[in-house]
Design a protein around this motif. Structure first.
Motif, PDB file in Angstrom:
ATOM      1  N   UNK A  79     -10.461   0.514  11.424  1.00 40.83           N
ATOM      2  CA  UNK A  79     -10.112   1.933  11.456  1.00 40.83           C
ATOM      3  C   UNK A  79     -11.067   2.774  10.633  1.00 40.83           C
ATOM      4  N   UNK A  80     -11.907   3.537  11.320  1.00 38.46           N
ATOM      5  CA  UNK A  80     -12.736   4.533  10.636  1.00 38.46           C
ATOM      6  C   UNK A  80     -12.232   5.901  11.089  1.00 38.46           C
ATOM      7  N   UNK A  81     -12.926   6.950  10.673  1.00 45.24           N
ATOM      8  CA  UNK A  81     -12.629   8.276  11.186  1.00 45.24           C
ATOM      9  C   UNK A  81     -13.617   8.542  12.309  1.00 45.24           C
ATOM     10  N   UNK A 126     -14.585  17.256   4.697  1.00 44.54           N
ATOM     11  CA  UNK A 126     -14.542  15.940   5.337  1.00 44.54           C
ATOM     12  C   UNK A 126     -13.137  15.374   5.259  1.00 44.54           C
ATOM     13  N   UNK A 131      -4.514   6.965   7.097  1.00 45.58           N
ATOM     14  CA  UNK A 131      -5.782   6.374   6.689  1.00 45.58           C
ATOM     15  C   UNK A 131      -6.362   7.126   5.491  1.00 45.58           C
ATOM     16  N   UNK A 140     -14.396   3.671  -2.368  1.00 43.77           N
ATOM     17  CA  UNK A 140     -13.344   4.220  -3.226  1.00 43.77           C
ATOM     18  C   UNK A 140     -13.264   3.402  -4.519  1.00 43.77           C
ATOM     19  N   UNK A 200     -15.044   7.678  -4.430  1.00 43.48           N
ATOM     20  CA  UNK A 200     -14.804   8.069  -5.825  1.00 43.48           C
ATOM     21  C   UNK A 200     -15.143   6.877  -6.723  1.00 43.48           C
ATOM     22  N   UNK A 240      -7.651  13.563  11.811  1.00 43.84           N
ATOM     23  CA  UNK A 240      -7.790  12.347  12.611  1.00 43.84           C
ATOM     24  C   UNK A 240      -6.714  11.324  12.293  1.00 43.84           C
ATOM     25  N   UNK A 279      -4.555   8.794   3.271  1.00 42.58           N
ATOM     26  CA  UNK A 279      -3.701   8.504   2.110  1.00 42.58           C
ATOM     27  C   UNK A 279      -4.042   7.141   1.507  1.00 42.58           C
ATOM     28  N   UNK A 294     -16.501  10.793   2.484  1.00 38.90           N
ATOM     29  CA  UNK A 294     -15.295  11.632   2.506  1.00 38.90           C
ATOM     30  C   UNK A 294     -14.286  11.225   1.443  1.00 38.90           C
ATOM     31  N   UNK A 295     -14.101   9.932   1.255  1.00 38.09           N
ATOM     32  CA  UNK A 295     -13.054   9.497   0.328  1.00 38.09           C
ATOM     33  C   UNK A 295     -13.646   8.751  -0.868  1.00 38.09           C
ATOM     34  N   UNK A 308      -3.343   4.055  -3.855  1.00 38.31           N
ATOM     35  CA  UNK A 308      -4.782   3.947  -3.621  1.00 38.31           C
ATOM     36  C   UNK A 308      -5.556   4.414  -4.853  1.00 38.31           C
ATOM     37  N   UNK A 309      -5.067   5.482  -5.480  1.00 41.55           N
ATOM     38  CA  UNK A 309      -5.726   6.004  -6.694  1.00 41.55           C
ATOM     39  C   UNK A 309      -5.674   5.004  -7.837  1.00 41.55           C
ATOM     40  N   UNK A 355       0.827  -1.222   0.000  1.00 41.02           N
ATOM     41  CA  UNK A 355       0.000   0.000   0.000  1.00 41.02           C
ATOM     42  C   UNK A 355       0.852   1.260   0.000  1.00 41.02           C
ATOM     43  N   UNK A 384       1.546   6.503  -0.891  1.00 41.42           N
ATOM     44  CA  UNK A 384       0.349   5.717  -0.570  1.00 41.42           C
ATOM     45  C   UNK A 384      -0.891   6.194  -1.329  1.00 41.42           C
ATOM     46  N   UNK A 385      -1.072   7.516  -1.409  1.00 39.28           N
ATOM     47  CA  UNK A 385      -2.322   7.986  -2.018  1.00 39.28           C
ATOM     48  C   UNK A 385      -2.363   7.683  -3.507  1.00 39.28           C
ATOM     49  N   UNK A 435      -6.343   9.889  -1.059  1.00 35.98           N
ATOM     50  CA  UNK A 435      -6.312  11.348  -1.027  1.00 35.98           C
ATOM     51  C   UNK A 435      -5.033  11.791  -0.323  1.00 35.98           C
ATOM     52  N   UNK A 466      -7.736  -0.341   1.021  1.00 37.59           N
ATOM     53  CA  UNK A 466      -7.293  -1.056   2.224  1.00 37.59           C
ATOM     54  C   UNK A 466      -8.322  -0.946   3.348  1.00 37.59           C
ATOM     55  N   UNK A 480     -16.329   1.863   3.634  1.00 38.14           N
ATOM     56  CA  UNK A 480     -15.525   3.027   3.265  1.00 38.14           C
ATOM     57  C   UNK A 480     -14.528   2.660   2.157  1.00 38.14           C
ATOM     58  N   UNK A 516       2.927   2.212   2.375  1.00 38.11           N
ATOM     59  CA  UNK A 516       3.137   2.790   3.704  1.00 38.11           C
ATOM     60  C   UNK A 516       4.537   2.485   4.221  1.00 38.11           C
TER      61      UNK A 516
END
Lengths: 228, 329
Positions: A86-88, B202, B213, A145, A102, B209, B215, A99-100, A74-75, A48, A70-71, B219, A80, A141, A50
């Motif tokens: 793990x949420x926000x 958001x 997570x 994406x 797409x 936070x 990334x 929020x994320x 993900x794109x 990923x 990482x981003x 984003x 993951x 979540x 990281x």
């Protein structure tokens, strides 16, 4: 679609991966197995973006993704669901999903069909959800994406049996939609029937790759690499 | 949901009180309280700016006085050149001063945006206590720069003899000027609310936070935070321009780290990450300053006690007390 060859990675001076090979094909579900500390999460972190891979190649959809941030990875389409649900925490369920978000395919309606409970709790803060609901949200979540490959780290760890059952049913439903999945879990009984292939890690190396039936039938193999 | 509608009610009451105060003061012929209300609106506006970075984005900027002061100096320098009829820049193009508020605000927004882009681009490579220190350092640099330019008053600052003007309204009328400040405050609050509810907002909160997570969801946190930092600075910069025009004066004190601390106090006192928190905080601050300050010079002792009370017992600040538990803590 995912081809990981001979990757090595280290936390500072302590090397954790010594050569891991994993391949996931289109629409396939691959289980990444091994005892604690054998490098499953490190492998996921590396692919990923990281953690940097010190050696080896990471190819996704025919392109080299090694060294990308990482981003960007993900794109490219790797979603993951991290270990530990793990949420926000201070966003609502709805905001967590949006929020994320797409791409097309998985939208709120589709996630609501998969996890009706999330829709009931749409305006609730994620931190007020139960553990199982948080895991559903984490999966929802990631799906929002619209990843080409979904990675689930410890998908059902620490959850009550009835919740596990729901999560496994959801994973089966996701897979049935043709979603490629790389999954880490210790619950072989539920995991193996859904998987198309298994990779076992031992001390940072992939030591066995095969189909789940062979693993299920081979008590000796299970005992050697997965037993406690 | 109940909590949030209660918060909406508290917000409306706060906005209503701030609007009513100068009207009543005008009826009673007490112009001092009109300018006091303008002061609350302006400082609240500065706080609304910082709240976007600090409250929603988790960027504890200890350098927002830089943007407040830059906005103030834009107003001051523009008025200075307009008054003198001299040019700010004569080569390669001639740029004169301006006594038009709309021009001043636009330039103030541009200048603070550029400054925030540069400061943020560097500062956001750090986090936590380093971010606090580096934003403070940048603000101090601008503070000493202002002191070292004698043309604009140096340590003594710069007087604005005639308040900058608007095309249709008479900005030198205290009540009209209050409405300007109040209108801009409402606009900034509306903008903040929209930003926070939008996907960008958001993502900004996600970055606060957990950046990793965010990334791994595709984003990049850095551009999101930098954009928010710039918007935050522009709002605070506009507040600075208003503040200079309100006082008819701009000086290095607008750039000092005390000022950064003050803006931070508005946010913390009112409730971090609460939309109307900075208004509640600034209003309480000004009330303490002007009323308790009327009895004793030691009013800050009481402010300290109140702040201590908020930090220890009411982490949601004034908004937390009035409108219930913080949505974002």
């Amino acid at each position: 679609m995912l081809e990981v060859r001979g990757i090595e990675a280290a936390y500072g001076s302590s090397q954790a991966l010594f050569g891991v090979n994993v391949a996931v094909g289109e629409g396939q579900m691959v289980a990444l197995l091994g005892r604690n500390g054998m490098g499953k999460t490190t492998t996921i972190r590396t692919l990923c973006g990281l953690m940097p891979a010190r050696a080896g190649t990471l190819r996704f959809l025919g392109e080299d993704i090694g060294g990308l941030p990482a981003y960007r990875i993900a794109r490219r389409g790797i979603g993951l669901v991290p270990e530990g649900r793990r949420c926000f925490p201070n966003l609502t369920v709805r905001e967590n999903l949006l929020a994320t978000a797409r791409g097309e395919g998985w939208d709120r309606a589709a996630v609501a069909r998969l996890f009706p409970r999330l829709e009931e709790r749409a305006e609730q803060m994620a931190r007020t959800l139960s553990g199982g609901e948080q895991q559903m949200l984490a999966i929802g979540r990631a799906l929002m994406t619209n990843p080409r490959l979904l990675i689930l780290d410890e998908a059902t760890e620490g959850l009550a049996p009835v919740i596990r059952h729901e999560i496994w049913a959801a994973i089966a439903a996701v897979k049935a939609r043709g979603q490629a999945i790389l999954i880490v879990d210790k619950n072989l009984k539920d995991l193996l029937p859904l998987s198309d292939a298994c990779v076992i890690l031992e001390k940072g190396r992939s030591v066995w790759r095969g189909n789940p039936d062979d693993l299920a039938a081979d008590a000796d193999l299970q005992d050697r690499y997965l037993g406690l | 949901m109940i909590e949030r509608s209660r918060e909406t009610l508290v917000n409306a009451v706060l906005a209503g009180l701030l609007l009513a105060a100068p009207l009543v003061a005008t009826l009673l012929d007490e112009p001092f309280y009109v300018s006091l209300a303008s002061r609350v609106a302006i400082l609240a506006l500065a706080g609304v700016g910082l709240n976007l970075a600090l409250g929603y984005g988790g960027m504890v900027s200890f350098g927002h006085a830089a943007f407040f002061g830059l906005g103030g100096y834009v107003a001051g320098i523009a008025a200075f050149h307009a008054f003198e009829g001299s040019a700010f820049l004569s080569w390669p193009v001639t740029i004169g001063g301006s006594d038009q508020l709309l021009v001043v605000w636009l330039v103030a927004a541009l200048v603070t945006a550029l400054a925030a882009l540069a400061i943020g681009a560097i500062s956001l490579r750090t986090s936590g206590v380093y971010f606090i220190m580096i934003t403070l350092a940048f603000a101090q640099m601008i503070y000493y720069l202002a002191i070292s330019i004698p043309a604009y008053g140096g340590e003594d600052g710069l007087a604005i003899y005639l308040r900058n003007q608007l095309p249709l309204a008479d900005s030198s009328d205290p009540l009209v000027f209050f409405f300007l400040c109040y209108g801009l405050l409402l606009l900034a609050l509306f903008l903040s609310a929209r930003i926070v509810a939008a996907p960008f907002g958001m993502a900004l909160q996600c970055a606060r936070m957990n950046e990793v997570r965010l990334a791994t969801s595709g984003i990049a946190p850095y551009p999101i935070k930098l954009t928010a930092f710039v918007i935050s600075a522009v709002i605070t910069g506009i507040a600075g321009a208003l503040f200079a025009d309100l006082n008819g004066f701009v000086g290095p004190s607008m750039l000092s780290w005390h000022r950064s601390g003050e803006i931070m106090i508005f946010v913390i006192l009112g409730g971090v990450g609460r939309l109307f928190g900075p208004l509640a905080g600034a209003a309480l601050f000004i009330l303490l300053e002007s009323f308790i300050g009327g009895f004793t010079d030691r009013w800050q002792l009481l402010l300290g006690a109140v702040l201590l009370g908020v930090v220890l017992f009411a982490r949601g600040g004034v908004m937390g007390l009035l409108a219930g538990r913080a949505r974002h803590d």
